[in-house]
Every structure is written in structure tokens, then in C-alpha cells.
Write an enzyme that holds these catalytic residues in place. Sequence first.
Site, PDB file in Angstrom:
ATOM      1  CE  LYS A  13     -24.994 -32.314  27.630  1.00 30.23           C
ATOM      2  NZ  LYS A  13     -25.840 -33.020  26.658  1.00 30.23           N
ATOM      3  NE  ARG A  88     -31.320 -31.935  29.605  1.00 29.76           N
ATOM      4  CZ  ARG A  88     -30.463 -32.012  28.600  1.00 29.76           C
ATOM      5  NH1 ARG A  88     -30.181 -33.170  28.066  1.00 29.76           N
ATOM      6  NH2 ARG A  88     -29.896 -30.925  28.132  1.00 29.76           N
ATOM      7  NE  ARG A 127     -24.192 -23.988  21.833  1.00 28.04           N
ATOM      8  CZ  ARG A 127     -24.475 -25.024  22.623  1.00 28.04           C
ATOM      9  NH1 ARG A 127     -23.580 -25.965  22.809  1.00 28.04           N
ATOM     10  NH2 ARG A 127     -25.629 -25.095  23.249  1.00 28.04           N
ATOM     11  NE  ARG A 133     -28.362 -25.973  20.713  1.00 31.05           N
ATOM     12  CZ  ARG A 133     -27.943 -26.887  21.594  1.00 31.05           C
ATOM     13  NH1 ARG A 133     -26.868 -27.595  21.342  1.00 31.05           N
ATOM     14  NH2 ARG A 133     -28.599 -27.079  22.713  1.00 31.05           N
ATOM     15  NE  ARG A 144     -30.117 -25.077  26.609  1.00 27.91           N
ATOM     16  CZ  ARG A 144     -29.223 -24.511  25.794  1.00 27.91           C
ATOM     17  NH1 ARG A 144     -29.475 -23.340  25.245  1.00 27.91           N
ATOM     18  NH2 ARG A 144     -28.100 -25.107  25.529  1.00 27.91           N
TER      19      ARG A 144
HETATM   20  P1  ADP Z   1     -27.558 -28.883  26.241  1.00 23.35           P
HETATM   21  O1  ADP Z   1     -26.260 -28.517  25.596  1.00 23.35           O
HETATM   22  O2  ADP Z   1     -28.433 -27.710  26.513  1.00 23.35           O
HETATM   23  O3  ADP Z   1     -27.392 -29.784  27.413  1.00 23.35           O
HETATM   24  P2  ADP Z   1     -28.871 -30.993  24.634  1.00 23.35           P
HETATM   25  O4  ADP Z   1     -28.515 -31.040  23.203  1.00 23.35           O
HETATM   26  O5  ADP Z   1     -28.440 -32.138  25.497  1.00 23.35           O
HETATM   27  O6  ADP Z   1     -28.325 -29.607  25.123  1.00 23.35           O
HETATM   28  O7  ADP Z   1     -30.469 -30.818  24.801  1.00 23.35           O
HETATM   29  C1  ADP Z   1     -31.162 -29.747  24.208  1.00 23.35           C
HETATM   30  C2  ADP Z   1     -32.597 -29.689  24.736  1.00 23.35           C
HETATM   31  O8  ADP Z   1     -33.283 -30.912  24.415  1.00 23.35           O
HETATM   32  C3  ADP Z   1     -32.746 -29.570  26.251  1.00 23.35           C
HETATM   33  O9  ADP Z   1     -32.653 -28.231  26.696  1.00 23.35           O
HETATM   34  C4  ADP Z   1     -34.142 -30.177  26.469  1.00 23.35           C
HETATM   35  O10 ADP Z   1     -35.152 -29.256  26.129  1.00 23.35           O
HETATM   36  C5  ADP Z   1     -34.186 -31.297  25.457  1.00 23.35           C
HETATM   37  N1  ADP Z   1     -33.721 -32.583  26.033  1.00 23.35           N
HETATM   38  C6  ADP Z   1     -32.574 -33.262  25.706  1.00 23.35           C
HETATM   39  N2  ADP Z   1     -32.450 -34.390  26.428  1.00 23.35           N
HETATM   40  C7  ADP Z   1     -33.539 -34.445  27.247  1.00 23.35           C
HETATM   41  C8  ADP Z   1     -33.975 -35.350  28.252  1.00 23.35           C
HETATM   42  N3  ADP Z   1     -33.268 -36.430  28.583  1.00 23.35           N
HETATM   43  N4  ADP Z   1     -35.146 -35.075  28.884  1.00 23.35           N
HETATM   44  C9  ADP Z   1     -35.864 -33.992  28.577  1.00 23.35           C
HETATM   45  N5  ADP Z   1     -35.511 -33.092  27.652  1.00 23.35           N
HETATM   46  C10 ADP Z   1     -34.359 -33.297  26.982  1.00 23.35           C
END
Ligand code: ADP
Length: 189
Positions: A13, A88, A127, A133, A144
Site C-alpha cells: 500500500k 478502515r 520487512r 517497524r 493486524r
Molecule cells: P498497514 O500497512 O498495517 O496497513 P498503516 O500504516 O496504514 O499500516 O497503519 C498502521 C497502524 O496505524 C494500524 O495498524 C492501526 O493501528 C493504525 N491506523 C492507521 N489508520 C487507521 C485508521 N483509519 N483507523 C484506526 N487505526 C488506524
Amino acid sequence: MIIILIGPPGSGKGTQAAKLVDFYRIPHLSTGEMLRAAKRQDSPLGRQIADVIDRGQLVGDDLIMQLVEQRLAQPDCQNGCLLDGVPRTVQQAKLLDGKLPNRLGGISAVVALEVPQQEVVRRLMARAEIEGRADDTPQTIQKRMEVYEQLTAPLLELYRQRGLLCSVDAVGSPDQVFGRIQGSLRKKG
Ligand code: ADP
């Protein structure tokens, strides 16, 4: 133009988001990046966010919607942006509908990256070794993925019904995948 990018953790993504904002010359609104920035600050809110993210859970809708609203109000988002990581959940999608300024004319398209589960686990473990991370531990990755399947995947159906969904096979090189995204967005017109 508002483009939404959805994909399970490890679907590439972030990589595709960078290509999309570059190609369409739109700002990038990444809730994951905003939250990681907030987490780096040594404040009570930062520590609270770290606790949630590092367990692979979702941050509350109120905070997310505040972040989105503030970012959308900035001058560079006057003509739209790429939403990465939000919505999400179905609830967030509903809240977002109420927050999108009328001038943007609604959501243009929703790009969903499709990757088999065993492939995302493999990518995330790789990763974890390179980037370190804090939310890339086996336990958090598992959580997740579960959160994605239970709460985020149902969104795809919602956007499919609205005729906005562009599902893209995300197995392949970053350029191959991006080519597919472009093709599917072109078809949407
Ligand atoms: P991933 O690659 O896991 O999809 P992101 O960088 O989009 O990673 O998000 C990392 C973390 O940030 C998520 O696992 C969640 O804990 C939090 N997060 C991100 N966006 C949201 C959202 N829209 N609502 C709730 N939590 C979020």
C-alpha cells in the site's frame, strides 16, 4: 479528485501510494504516517497511540476523523488527495462521507490491493528484518491481519455496491502492480 487506497498490511500500500500521488499530483493523506508521527512525540497522546498501534489494534474513530478533517482543510487538499489507511471500517466510511467537502464531488475511486494471505505474511516478516517497524512482530502482524479481515474487508463490498471499487492483483513488481492500478482507474474514467 479523492482516491481511496485499501489493502491488507504487507500489500504494498505504501509503495503504491507513493506512485499514485506522484502520477496524479495529489497530496498523500496517510493515517498510518500521521499516527507514527504522533507516536514519536513524547506525550501522553503519543504513548497512548503507540500502545494501540504496537498491539495491531485500531485507533479510535474520533481521533482518526479529526486527523482527516484537519488535513483535508489544508490548502494543498483543495482539489482532493489520496486517502491511504482511511477509512478502515464501515463506520469510518460513513463518517468520512460526512466530512468530504462538497466541492470535491465525492469519492472518485477506491483502489483495493489483493494479495493472498501467505504472501503478505512473507513480505511483512521480511520487512520486519529490514525496517524494524515496532508493529511488525509476528504477534502484531497476526492481529493486524485479523483486524483487516474482520473490519476492513467488508468495506470493499460497500464500495463495490457504489460502483467505485477497482480491485487490483497486487502480486508482481511494484511497476507491474501500478500499471494495473492505472489501467483499472482509466476504465473507471
Ligand atoms: P498497514 O500497512 O498495517 O496497513 P498503516 O500504516 O496504514 O499500516 O497503519 C498502521 C497502524 O496505524 C494500524 O495498524 C492501526 O493501528 C493504525 N491506523 C492507521 N489508520 C487507521 C485508521 N483509519 N483507523 C484506526 N487505526 C488506524
